[in-house]
Motif scaffolding. Structure first.
Motif: not given
Lengths: 227, 227
Positions: A131, B89, B116, B130
């Motif tokens: 992430m 994002c 996500t 992802v």
DNA sequence: AAATGTATGTTGGAAATCCAACATGGAGGG
DNA sequence: CCCTCCATGTTGGATTTCCAACATACATTT
């Protein structure tokens, strides 16, 4: 490696990972520390692109060779900064750029797959790192978009004003200092230095801004200074 | 939606996800299909940036318009391609670009957070998505860099040649078709349409290339045509 | 066929940039 | 203080782009 824990904590890639977990992570990631000299290549163009680098000390720059054999400095990376992540994530076979030292220093080199492949046991932080990678790349994307937005303007004046306004916005003030001297700013905006200087003079005479070296103040923004 | 399963399978976002799992995924993601016309906005500049789009049919382009009515085409996206992912994002509040239809078509719009955020149960494919996102953004990163490399050239001729050479490289042939008409190419390269046409004519007369509409052949590359 | 619309090529004058050269002014060293 | 160095500002002519307008070619419609 222990000496660099502080740098790594500042690194966006390890954001949200506690210091004590960092050691375990690093073991799992299996990185290596590479020392480099000024001018030495850390990653070479046409080489493989499997690794991500984190600058631990010193600085590196990403250099691109274009069609004519001219070299362009794409970016400079300071301690805590990442390099090579886009190429590794995109899975290109051969690097289109060279990463070389600007000063002597050290970098942590990690195989990307060790970050993305979820490992069996203890280190449950792979997801977090992925992430983080997403966020880093998205931010980089925006930065490129903004630069495109600025440089795609047609005239020197428009490019300059677009840049100055974005800087003012970033500083949240109509008074700010830019990180470029005139020549570097001209290179950034893709214009002539002399035309840039002339344009700044014109804007000053028109009362649009005040400037002294790298310090600028935008006038006529219907406020005293704070945005 | 069923009609578009094939397109979605080609989409990098769903790479590595089996067709039968795709349906479950889609349910979990809770996307909606939006139809658009030529010139119609799918995402509007200054609007929110929470969604990711997948082109199902037709084509869209990502454009930046400035005050003077000059427009820059940042990119064109064909079926299977993504748009808006970087802005979502990065978590920007307001989109800096407009996404509009080049032709009539349809797009799948998905809230990024649904991708996500790992969901509780069945769909164990979030991780995979992802990772796919990571790859897509990395690729876009490279593309933006390449575009900057092209548009940062100073003259119409240099921009045009840099673009044509990159297209030739991509096609692995000195003969190729570009996805733009003259006006769109001019917008992409940040130059005048008329200056662009004139330059193409000049290059043709000089024997550097042959062209007919969107079909180009670069000459004098020391080979018959294949690269 | 005529009319219409669209894409591309061409052209001429206005405007801006590019380039080279020189002017200015401050910082630092001798 | 004098000198040099370097960043910045300024200027003039050659070059290029920009803009608007028109020309040409081709496809579609009426």
């Amino acid at each position: 490696m222990r000496d660099f824990i502080e740098v790594l904590q500042k690194c966006a890639l390890f954001d949200g990972i506690a210091p004590r977990d960092l050691n375990a992570m690093l073991g799992c990631l299996g990185g290596r520390v590479a020392a480099f000299e000024r001018g030495e290549s850390i990653f070479s163009a046409h080489g493989p692109a499997e690794d991500v680098g984190v600058v631990l000390s010193g600085a590196v720059q990403i250099v691109m060779d274009d069609f004519d054999g001219n070299r362009t400095i794409q970016d400079r990376v300071e301690p805590g900064g990442l390099f090579g992540e886009a190429f590794a994530c995109a899975g290109v076979e051969r690097l289109p750029v060279t990463v070389e030292g600007v000063t002597p220093g050290r970098a942590l080199i990690i195989r990307l797959i060790r970050i993305t492949a979820t490992c069996s046991s203890a280190c449950a932080f792979h997801n977090r790192m992925v992430m983080n990678l997403l966020r880093v790349m998205a931010a980089r994307n925006l930065q490129l978009s903004r630069k495109l937005e600025i440089t795609s303007r047609r005239t020197t004046r428009e490019k300059l004003m677009a840049y100055l306004m974005s800087q003012a916005q970033e500083a949240r003030s109509s008074r700010f200092t830019i990180p470029f001297d005139r020549q570097a700013l001209a290179d950034y905006l893709c214009v002539e230095r002399s035309a840039l200087s002339a344009e700044i003079g014109r804007l000053r005479r028109e009362g649009v801004l005040e400037s002294e070296r790298s310090r600028f103040t935008l006038l006529g923004l219907e406020n005293g200074g704070e945005l």
